[in-house]
Scaffold this active site. Structure first.
Site, PDB file in Angstrom:
ATOM      1  N   GLY A 138       0.863  -1.068   0.122  1.00 58.92           N
ATOM      2  CA  GLY A 138       0.020  -0.111   0.122  1.00 58.92           C
ATOM      3  C   GLY A 138       0.812   1.351  -0.078  1.00 58.92           C
ATOM      4  N   THR A 139       0.008   2.287  -0.306  1.00 62.63           N
ATOM      5  CA  THR A 139       0.784   3.796  -0.439  1.00 62.63           C
ATOM      6  C   THR A 139      -0.198   4.715  -0.446  1.00 62.63           C
ATOM      7  OG1 THR A 139       2.680   4.778  -1.508  1.00 62.63           O
ATOM      8  CG2 THR A 139       1.143   3.715  -2.889  1.00 62.63           C
ATOM      9  N   THR A 140       0.065   6.017  -0.726  1.00 60.03           N
ATOM     10  CA  THR A 140      -0.708   7.133  -1.074  1.00 60.03           C
ATOM     11  C   THR A 140       0.106   7.892  -1.714  1.00 60.03           C
ATOM     12  OG1 THR A 140      -2.080   6.932   0.997  1.00 60.03           O
ATOM     13  CG2 THR A 140      -2.367   8.863  -0.256  1.00 60.03           C
TER      14      THR A 140
ATOM     15  N   ASP B   7       3.935   9.026   0.334  1.00 59.97           N
ATOM     16  CA  ASP B   7       4.502   8.584   1.631  1.00 59.97           C
ATOM     17  C   ASP B   7       5.733   7.910   1.162  1.00 59.97           C
ATOM     18  OD1 ASP B   7       3.732   5.221   2.249  1.00 59.97           O
ATOM     19  OD2 ASP B   7       2.847   6.347   0.592  1.00 59.97           O
TER      20      ASP B   7
END
Length: 199
Positions: A6-8, A23
């Site tokens: 995951g990430t944004t 991030d």
């Protein structure tokens, strides 16, 4: 069992430039691989891409795009625009649809005009004023929807992008909470910085 990552990442386009933010945590399933990875990679001095998904795939695509940009500059004597690069990347991704690159990409740049686009793993291409990718995107997009204004300044857009990543990091367990990488691109050039997650 499928491994979760995951990430944004977020992107905002304005009349004066583009702001990208992400991030810096790389995760694999329930393990944090590193807290200091760059998820925004400059391709030229005026174009950068972000990724949600496979970092290795993004790095391979970035090397391809860097080579294409240099070849274009050498052949035509002028830099490739961000719009042209987005279309090229869309074609590369679509040609690989049977063995896709596992990425969601935001491309932003300022060559002739500010440009922002998002691409899915199969090459779907959408040009927009703001966008977000990754597991934290449902949280980040709400912040962008609420805060975006067409006439906002680069500094206001920078703050909005940081706020969007921070908000996602508070609610999405796969988005890192240590640092936020921010790249601002204007007609003057590109600036990179790292902002602490905590305000």
């Amino acid at each position: 069992m499928e491994k979760k990552t995951g990430t944004t990442t977020v992107g905002i386009k304005l009349k004066d430039g583009v702001v990208l933010a992400a991030d810096t945590q790389a995760s694999l399933d329930h393990m944090v691989e590193t807290l200091n990875i760059k998820k925004i990679l400059p391709i030229t001095d005026r174009i950068a891409i972000t990724t949600a998904g496979s970092v290795g795939d993004l790095q391979a695509l970035a090397r391809m795009l860097e080579a294409e940009a240099k070849y274009y500059q050498f052949t035509w004597g002028k830099p490739m625009t961000a719009k042209a690069m987005a279309n090229l990347l869309s074609n590369i991704l679509n040609e690989s649809k049977w063995f896709p690159y596992m990425v969601q990409i935001i491309i932003g740049g300022y060559v002739e005009e500010p440009t922002l686009a998002s691409l899915d793993p199969l090459g779907g291409l959408i040009f927009d004023n703001y966008t977000t990718t990754g597991s934290g995107s449902p949280f980040a997009i709400a912040i962008l929807e609420d805060g975006y204004k067409e006439d906002m300044s680069i500094e206001d857009a920078r703050e909005l992008a940081i706020k969007a990543v921070r908000t996602a990091g508070k609610r999405d367990v796969y988005t890192g909470e240590r640092k936020i990488q921010v790249i601002t691109i204007t007609k003057e050039g590109m600036k990179e910085e790292f902002v602490e997650f905590k305000e």
